[in-house]
Write a protein that holds these residues in place. Structure first.
Motif, PDB file in Angstrom:
ATOM      1  N   LEU A   1      -5.107  10.343  -2.362  1.00  0.00           N
ATOM      2  CA  LEU A   1      -4.107   9.484  -1.728  1.00  0.00           C
ATOM      3  C   LEU A   1      -4.486   9.147  -0.288  1.00  0.00           C
ATOM      4  O   LEU A   1      -4.340   8.004   0.144  1.00  0.00           O
ATOM      5  CB  LEU A   1      -2.734  10.153  -1.773  1.00  0.00           C
ATOM      6  N   VAL A   2      -4.988  10.134   0.451  1.00  0.00           N
ATOM      7  CA  VAL A   2      -5.396   9.889   1.834  1.00  0.00           C
ATOM      8  C   VAL A   2      -6.568   8.903   1.873  1.00  0.00           C
ATOM      9  O   VAL A   2      -6.580   7.966   2.683  1.00  0.00           O
ATOM     10  CB  VAL A   2      -5.761  11.219   2.541  1.00  0.00           C
ATOM     11  N   ILE A   3      -7.529   9.081   0.995  1.00  0.00           N
ATOM     12  CA  ILE A   3      -8.684   8.172   0.952  1.00  0.00           C
ATOM     13  C   ILE A   3      -8.241   6.764   0.586  1.00  0.00           C
ATOM     14  O   ILE A   3      -8.672   5.782   1.204  1.00  0.00           O
ATOM     15  CB  ILE A   3      -9.761   8.703  -0.024  1.00  0.00           C
TER      16      ILE A   3
ATOM     17  N   LEU B   1       0.828  -1.200   0.000  1.00  0.00           N
ATOM     18  CA  LEU B   1       0.000   0.000   0.000  1.00  0.00           C
ATOM     19  C   LEU B   1       0.867   1.257   0.000  1.00  0.00           C
ATOM     20  O   LEU B   1       0.625   2.189  -0.773  1.00  0.00           O
ATOM     21  CB  LEU B   1      -0.945  -0.010   1.208  1.00  0.00           C
ATOM     22  N   LEU B   2       1.891   1.278   0.849  1.00  0.00           N
ATOM     23  CA  LEU B   2       2.778   2.434   0.911  1.00  0.00           C
ATOM     24  C   LEU B   2       3.519   2.638  -0.415  1.00  0.00           C
ATOM     25  O   LEU B   2       3.639   3.768  -0.898  1.00  0.00           O
ATOM     26  CB  LEU B   2       3.762   2.286   2.063  1.00  0.00           C
ATOM     27  N   ALA B   3       3.996   1.539  -1.012  1.00  0.00           N
ATOM     28  CA  ALA B   3       4.689   1.651  -2.298  1.00  0.00           C
ATOM     29  C   ALA B   3       3.737   2.165  -3.378  1.00  0.00           C
ATOM     30  O   ALA B   3       4.129   2.971  -4.228  1.00  0.00           O
ATOM     31  CB  ALA B   3       5.282   0.302  -2.700  1.00  0.00           C
ATOM     32  N   SER B   4       2.495   1.721  -3.341  1.00  0.00           N
ATOM     33  CA  SER B   4       1.504   2.195  -4.316  1.00  0.00           C
ATOM     34  C   SER B   4       1.222   3.679  -4.138  1.00  0.00           C
ATOM     35  O   SER B   4       1.105   4.421  -5.117  1.00  0.00           O
ATOM     36  CB  SER B   4       0.195   1.421  -4.174  1.00  0.00           C
TER      37      SER B   4
ATOM     38  N   GLY C   1      -7.284   1.270   2.317  1.00  0.00           N
ATOM     39  CA  GLY C   1      -6.353   0.148   2.383  1.00  0.00           C
ATOM     40  C   GLY C   1      -6.107  -0.318   3.806  1.00  0.00           C
ATOM     41  O   GLY C   1      -6.099  -1.512   4.093  1.00  0.00           O
ATOM     42  N   LEU C   2      -5.912   0.627   4.710  1.00  0.00           N
ATOM     43  CA  LEU C   2      -5.682   0.266   6.119  1.00  0.00           C
ATOM     44  C   LEU C   2      -6.920  -0.356   6.759  1.00  0.00           C
ATOM     45  O   LEU C   2      -6.808  -1.270   7.576  1.00  0.00           O
ATOM     46  CB  LEU C   2      -5.215   1.484   6.904  1.00  0.00           C
TER      47      LEU C   2
END
Length: 181
Positions: A83-85, A40-43, A90-91
């Protein structure tokens, strides 16, 4: 038509020790979820680095849909919100999956079946990455590919462990095999 009653084994799962295979499967699923956060972070980093392409795509969509009054500046300011959404969703998904994974230690067969189905789907969707199909360029694509392969390996291992003999008896609440019988 009636079905025979399941064999009456020991009491609830709380009274029975968790087999080593189930504990290891739980740990593998936790690793899969940890890798999902890395993915998720890499995306998100990749989306941020390619935000110009994203804005261009959104601009094309606005023009095709004939939505008037939306400017490029507004679209550019929407990228951080997007990006925040994306990160929040994802989290939340990872958190919900962790709640399911925890149920493995409580001998919940529904959790084992759900994770098996999800794991097979995840592993099958990783196959193109193994053969280099659809792999993009850049560091983020490389990280996503490696993380996907590691997730698939851990997932397959967890699935196998969840369906071995001791684990089956644990999830189906069957009596334990006693030596000499």
């Amino acid at each position: 038509m009636s079905f025979p009653a399941p064999p009456s084994g020991p009491g609830p799962a709380a009274d029975r020790p968790v087999p080593a295979d189930v504990t290891t499967a739980y740990q593998l699923w936790c690793a899969v979820l940890g890798l999902a956060i890395v993915s998720l972070l890499a995306s998100l980093v990749d989306m941020w680095n390619r935000r110009g392409e994203l804005v261009a795509t959104m601009t094309d969509m606005v023009e095709q849909e004939a939505l008037e009054g939306i400017t490029t500046e507004q679209l550019e300011s929407a990228v951080p919100v997007l990006l925040v959404i994306t990160g929040a969703i994802g989290l939340v998904v990872v958190g919900l999956l962790y709640l399911v994974v925890r149920q493995l230690l409580r001998a919940k067969n529904w959790a084992r079946m759900l994770l098996t189905l999800l794991g097979v789907f995840m592993s099958l969707t990783t196959l193109p990455t193994v053969f280099g199909v659809g792999v993009g360029d850049g560091g983020a694509s490389w990280v996503l590919g490696m993380v996907g392969i590691l997730q698939a390996v851990a997932t397959v291992g967890a699935i196998v462990l969840m369906h071995r003999g001791e684990a089956n008896r644990f999830f189906l609440h069957l009596p334990e095999d006693k030596p000499g019988q």
